[in-house]
Design an enzyme around this catalytic site. Structure first.
Site, short mmCIF file in Angstrom:
data_model
loop_
_atom_site.label_atom_id
_atom_site.label_comp_id
_atom_site.label_asym_id
_atom_site.label_seq_id
_atom_site.Cartn_x
_atom_site.Cartn_y
_atom_site.Cartn_z
N ARG C 14 -13.13 -15.81 -52.63
CA ARG C 14 -12.70 -14.50 -52.34
C ARG C 14 -13.32 -13.89 -51.10
NH1 ARG C 14 -12.84 -12.03 -58.14
NH2 ARG C 14 -12.71 -10.07 -57.00
N GLU C 153 -19.68 -14.51 -75.18
CA GLU C 153 -19.16 -14.06 -74.11
C GLU C 153 -17.90 -12.76 -74.40
OE1 GLU C 153 -19.85 -15.26 -71.25
OE2 GLU C 153 -21.18 -16.51 -72.00
N ARG C 331 -36.70 -9.33 -23.89
CA ARG C 331 -36.06 -10.59 -24.33
C ARG C 331 -37.45 -11.62 -24.68
NH1 ARG C 331 -32.09 -12.64 -19.87
NH2 ARG C 331 -32.02 -14.43 -21.29
N ASN C 384 -35.54 -15.06 -10.16
CA ASN C 384 -36.32 -15.92 -10.67
C ASN C 384 -35.46 -17.40 -11.02
OD1 ASN C 384 -34.74 -14.45 -12.56
ND2 ASN C 384 -35.93 -15.71 -14.22
N ARG C 438 -38.28 -3.88 6.91
CA ARG C 438 -37.07 -2.87 7.25
C ARG C 438 -36.69 -3.14 8.64
NH1 ARG C 438 -39.34 2.36 5.06
NH2 ARG C 438 -39.12 1.27 3.07
#
Lengths: 465, 465, 465
Positions: C14, C153, C331, C384, C438
């Protein structure tokens, strides 16, 4: 011809909102929708909804899905049904089910089985009833050997009658021709000056017509709500019923807290739903997925073996074996193909993300067609709006898009192309090409010794945001 | 002069933290605060808090809000009140309410009604009581025709007395002059060697003084907590009471899981709160908003028709018709003007965001004044800190700020100006001007054929993050 | 030699998943793991797990942790134990505990105390029992003056026997030599044609051997699950037990909704856990932290006074006095040093973040070693991965890294260095140096007057995303 009249004119003052009571939602759908769809599923061919308070909201919701009748003054349930006499006359040689638009848990099986009994017993009227543990406040059913002797309201009941646990759901089947006649005979000679539909039963019995009762297996058919706390209880009942149904089908739930799954959602066996996850609309989820915690999923089709961890997804398609999250927003009309992997702080909108493509972090892909096995760098965004119009980006298979790129749409990047970190891509990039717009990095030695000399010494251990 | 003495010297050892028990929080406020504010709302003019364990925490919390007395040794409730005799003497010609600082649910109505009864019955002492389903463990009230004959503790009670369901809340009104006298007559001749305040009742009765009882309508007045599980129960009780109050006012809640709304929060009718939403402090929310799921809102004023989906907002103002979320962080001193729309992965800090302005994704606006109908591109950030000081950015109405821009504060961008994607804005930009600092995009054909020839062939179907 | 046989061959149809029932999880661990670890903790030296349905899943989970026996056909509990006869023979001069692999709440104290009783009473078999409020469906224990007369039982019980509330847990101690003998004498002469282990008790008694019962203090020893709803109940029981244990230890919980804490998690006193927080595996959390809402923490070691607000952290270390969140993803293999502060929309992966370092918003630090008191600008990412290999970035103490930087790994930035906003760092930066790449900012006046003249007039109040 078997047909339904749904009473939906009530206001629900204690809800404190200018919304007709049947339009308040249970598990994301108006209660009226629950009743309507039970009627439709129960095979009723014609339906008329009686509106009253803020009727235009209901008419606008229904469109031309079924007939409506307007009850200008709210003078009782009998009066409400009187407004449908033209509708009844058009289908007069069959049976009519009268239901409450704010009792959402009527079900198709109860409708069809009670009709069967109604016809078999040759009743003028058949009350749909339920047996409940605590009947307080409901009308009690007075059974006889051959039918019912009437319904007695709480306030009029003897102690013995009060002990009866079979109660009136407020839904009734009528032989339509009899209903029309009975409506003409009920009066408002009572304290409230209202016309009560229940009075038809006494009148029918007095006239020698048969009145019967059908007890539904589903005791929830009687449930309604008069205030927001009652509405919460209806929502809880519907919510837990859906979760139990899903568990019966093999869906794993280790903690039901904050899980709201609307009733039309389909989920395959072996899929696990984690807490604080809301799944709405016509969402279909495959087998062996892991959805949650903290997801919101709407109208999205999801394959097998998909992981969605803290994702919001709307009106999209996510194929099998995809992993997304945490903190991802999939906006409408997106298609995430198989084996794609989408990491944190990513928005996808109106885009196709190809098979095996990886978008690991901090990116926005909008109005884009991304090929297979592409790698999108961190911080890269599609510049899909120039202030005047939206345009699309196209990226070929196996492309490697660097970090913090701007892809100025419309633009096409070829397959296996490579873009350098920080690039702004203003023109198409051919297959296998490198695109780079890097300036010259200048290093000025000793700069901070000069710039920060004084302040740094003072604040050596402070960093500010 | 009617005044209160609040007993707050207890430790709560089973809490396992070096915090006085009355300082443990229920729904975001110390239990002592609940008691204090009930006294203030009940019109008591003078209040003295008796501290003991970790007294400085309580003194520091109270500041100069009321008087305090220090109980160096904890020798019972009577002994605690003895520490306030100088305070009592200053207001001796009135009545004094003695309360427990760790029974948070005493309410102003109970305080004022019990005082009325106390005065009307001309009592020396009036016990505040409650009738509960299960009185186990509490002192039972022994009523007489004209008052009470005393309070009997569980352990001393006969079976008949144990069946009494009216119990002692631990709060008492005393005629102040009588209290001072009675305190002088209680002893510590008992097993524990403590001075019990309840002993005053027997002494008063023996002396021919009247003792009465006032039964509060609110049975929760007796509730306290001795451990973290008890504290959880108090929090649950307070939480559900607030949610029920809100639903009565027309706020919609379809599932209460994870919704924590502190008691001073105000919410307008028609607003819906979704699961896992925490609303704290002096937050005020308008009508017809949709807040949640997964929001944290603190001390923020929110208008009508606002949608906050998975947003954290602190100490800010959000005007009507604003839509924010999912995954947005509004930090203190921000003002989001009407019709603004803020999308995903955006932080706003100490800034004004003008009417109708749109910040769709992945942006940080800090220390900035943004005009109306501005469009902020994805990935754009205000560079408001140069390592030494914070400066502001200003952006005029209808400006269109490109993607991945750096706005180097202090800087002013004029109205209707336009900045190109990837620009770093180091100087002011005039109205209607374009600012662009784009380099030259170099395309190197065949690059990846050379660079990746070997590896790509080997790993054709693998992408890495 | 005392040993255990764990029956783990069942399917759990089930549950609707191709997983052996004992492998379904309770609070993040297979039920079999709960039983196994109770045996190990209870001091049992040898364990044999009987597999059947999908046996390879169990074997693969167990590795060489204990012995296994395979039951090719599932012909009852007695038949399952018969498969272990070689195992039993190897340890025949002691006692054997037979347990159900899908009843997770057996505990070490019950195991060791029942063994003590089993030996002391010189029993051939000792049934472990529990007394429950509702025994329906369970085998009832028939006590005698000196032991038990058997187990009856439900279906075979008289009304009087049905009233017995002491029930069979399905766990039994056997004298191993007796067990081997008894197994040889049970038959499958019953309707189901199965060999029942319970039959051994009647046979033992008939043979003049002693059978006894040990009633566990823990009534949950009998609990198992046959379907997903039952599994939910086991999870709820385990979840609340863990939360209650934590509260007893001084952990604060104001609302348990959505809080799932696995049983091996350790938390220091004074720490508060907010709703919708999942803490898994070998996580260890210090004192006076604030964790939640909406956190997911796995296998992470966290110091004291840490605040994690809406954070997911995996396989990492977070030192004391760190503040992280909201919306942060830590992480695996990350180390956040003391007093670091990590703000919103930040991912850290496989990196060390030094003491007092601040990463306030929208950044990705992967494969990096960041020094102390560094400030990482908004939008800055470590590049990376170049499409071929991952490399590391190194940043010295007190460095100030500007906004929207790309740090092209491998690269080393010296201490106290400074990088300008928008820089792409392709070479090492010396200590105290400024790095800037820049371009020239061009201002083109009147640009939008020309570009948008027509469209802007038409759409003055519209902004688009």
């Amino acid at each position: 011809m078997n047909q339904a009249v749904i009473l939906a004119g009530g206001q629900g003052k204690r809800m404190k909102a200018p919304i007709p009571k049947p339009m308040f939602q249970v598990l994301g759908e108006p209660m009226l929708e629950w009743v309507l769809s039970a009627c439709e599923k129960g095979g009723l061919e014609r339906i008329c909804v009686v509106t009253g308070y803020e009727s235009e909201q209901i008419c606008s919701y229904l469109g031309d899905r079924c007939a409506t009748a307007y009850q200008a003054e709210r003078l009782g349930t009998g009066h409400a049904v009187m407004q449908t006499i033209p509708f009844l006359n058009e289908g007069a040689n069959g049976n009519t089910l009268v239901l409450c638009g704010d009792a959402p848990f009527i079900d198709a099986a109860t409708i069809s089985k009670s009709l069967e009994r109604h016809i078999k017993e040759n009743n003028a009227v058949t009350v749909i009833t339920a047996e409940v543990a605590d009947p307080t406040g409901y009308g009690r059913i007075l059974r006889t050997d051959s039918g019912i002797a009437g319904i007695v309201e709480e306030k009029d009941a003897t102690d013995e009658q009060r002990a009866i646990r079979e109660i009136n759901s407020g839904c009734y089947w009528f032989r339509t021709s009899d209903l029309i006649g009975l409506l003409g005979r009920i009066t408002n000679n009572n304290k409230q000056g209202e016309y009560y539909l229940t009075d038809t039963i006494a009148i029918a019995l007095e006239s020698g017509l048969r009145a019967g009762a059908f007890r539904s297996d589903n005791p929830d058919v009687v449930l309604g709500a008069n205030d927001r706390k009652g509405l919460l209880r209806l929502n809880e009942a519907a919510r837990m019923r859906k979760l139990n149904d899903l568990m019966d089908e093999g869906i794993g739930i280790v903690c039901t807290d904050g899980i709201i799954i609307e009733r039309h959602v389909q989920i395959g066996k072996g899929t696990e739903i984690l807490p604080s996850t809301i799944i709405r609309g016509n969402t279909v989820i495959g087998e062996n997925c892991k959805i949650g915690p903290n997801c919101v999923i709407e109208n999205t089709v999801i394959g097998d073996n998909v992981t969605l961890n803290t994702v919001q997804a709307y009106d999209s398609t996510i194929d099998s074996d995809v992993r997304i999250g945490p903190y991802v927003h999939i906006r409408p009309n997106s298609h995430i193909c198989t084996k794609a992997k989408i990491g944190d702080f990513v928005e996808i909108k109106n885009s196709e993300i190809g098979e095996g493509t990886m978008i690991a972090h901090l990116a926005y892909l909008g109005d884009s067609d991304i090929g297979k096995h592409v790698n999108i760098g961190c911080g890269t965004v599609t510049v899909n709006f120039d202030g005047l119009k939206k345009s699309r980006c196209e990226i070929g298979d196996h492309a490697f898009i660097g970090c913090n790129n701007n892809l100025i749409a419309p633009v096409s990047l070829g397959k296996d192309c490579y873009t350098a970190a920080g690039a702004t891509i203003t023109t198409d990039v051919p297959d296998y090409a490198l695109a780079i717009d890097r300036g010259t990095l200048h290093i000025k030695e000793g700069y901070t010794l000069r710039k920060f000399a004084k302040r740094r010494d003072e604040n050596k251990d402070e960093t500010k945001e």
